[in-house]
Motif scaffolding. Structure first.
Motif, PDB file in Angstrom:
ATOM      1  N   ASP A 130     -33.389 -46.581 -35.524  1.00 36.09           N
ATOM      2  CA  ASP A 130     -32.260 -45.490 -34.859  1.00 36.09           C
ATOM      3  C   ASP A 130     -31.192 -46.150 -35.289  1.00 36.09           C
ATOM      4  O   ASP A 130     -29.941 -45.648 -34.774  1.00 36.09           O
TER       5      ASP A 130
ATOM      6  N   TYR B 125     -27.377 -37.495 -28.857  1.00 35.14           N
ATOM      7  CA  TYR B 125     -28.618 -37.451 -29.145  1.00 35.14           C
ATOM      8  C   TYR B 125     -29.335 -36.056 -28.528  1.00 35.14           C
ATOM      9  O   TYR B 125     -30.134 -34.880 -29.032  1.00 35.14           O
TER      10      TYR B 125
ATOM     11  N   ARG C 237     -31.790 -34.170 -34.588  1.00 32.41           N
ATOM     12  CA  ARG C 237     -32.376 -35.817 -34.084  1.00 32.41           C
ATOM     13  C   ARG C 237     -31.332 -36.443 -34.245  1.00 32.41           C
ATOM     14  O   ARG C 237     -31.355 -36.856 -33.008  1.00 32.41           O
ATOM     15  N   GLY C 238     -29.998 -36.337 -34.305  1.00 26.64           N
ATOM     16  CA  GLY C 238     -28.865 -36.636 -34.139  1.00 26.64           C
ATOM     17  C   GLY C 238     -27.300 -36.333 -34.631  1.00 26.64           C
ATOM     18  O   GLY C 238     -27.796 -35.491 -35.606  1.00 26.64           O
TER      19      GLY C 238
END
Lengths: 112, 115
Positions: free
Chosen positions: B101, A51, A31-32
């Motif tokens: 995020d 990302y 996801r990251g």
């Protein structure tokens, strides 16, 4: 199980001597990927989030890049104040998942 | 940028006593906070995930009765090390994230020494 391996463990550079730090990872869906800087006796300081493969981020003398298996933190013409431990961490994909898996870090020393 | 404040930065206590560490998000609301422990030359080890208004989720091997976590508001989480022993001596770091995020932001850590 997610794994993050950073190399080298320690790196000594002369001021102005450019180099790269490596972060290899295995994760069940990324996801990251995060880079942090940690000074002695302090908490990690956020630097970058990447990302997707091919992505690059820059901040002053630092540039982070990402592939499907690893990330590099490039340091151009470092200065003594860049001396710190650099941590890499991955966040797996999945609903509600924000737990990061950290590497052990690379301790960078920049000598004047 | 986002600021996470952690107190105290250093604490020395005697074996058998309890120590409370506070973690505050100063300029954002933290729906989730995380508590880490760091050993020399080792990775940051996640101890538990703290969610506002609900019980913390502990990682495998972390004793929930020894490391009590309370997340009383969107800006404050506390970690209490109960009946501390010398092997609990370590560097404890909290982190917090806001909505969406946004990345994790870390406090400056607490160096706990149990004598």
């Amino acid at each position: 199980e997610d794994q993050v391996t950073q190399s080298p463990e320690a790196l000594r550079l002369q001021e102005g001597e450019s180099s790269s730090l490596n972060c290899s990872y295995t994760v069940s869906g990324l996801r990251g990927l995060f880079w942090y800087r940690q000074d002695p006796g302090k908490g990690p300081e956020f630097l970058f989030t990447l990302y997707s493969a091919g992505e690059e981020k820059e901040k002053e003398r630092l540039k982070a890049t990402l592939t499907k298996k690893e990330s590099f933190l490039h340091i151009t013409a470092p200065k003594p104040e860049d001396s710190a431990t650099y941590l890499c961490a991955v966040q797996p994909s999945g609903a509600g998942s924000y737990q990061l898996t950290f590497g052990k870090g690379t301790k960078l020393s920049v000598i004047p | 940028g986002a600021v996470v404040s952690q107190h105290p930065s250093r604490v020395i206590c005697k074996s058998g006593t309890s120590v409370k560490i506070e973690c505050r998000s100063l300029d954002f609301q933290a729906t989730t906070m995380f508590w880490y422990r760091q050993f020399p030359k080792k990775s940051l080890m996640l101890m538990a995930t703290s969610n506002e208004g609900s019980k913390a989720t502990y990682e495998q091997g972390v004793e929930k009765d020894k490391f009590l976590i309370n997340h009383a508001s969107l800006t404050l989480s506390t970690l209490t090390v109960t009946s501390a022993h010398p092997e609990d001596s370590s560097f404890y770091i909290c982190s917090a994230r806001g909505a969406g995020d946004s990345p994790l932001h870390f406090g400056n850590g607490t160096r706990l020494t149990v004598t």
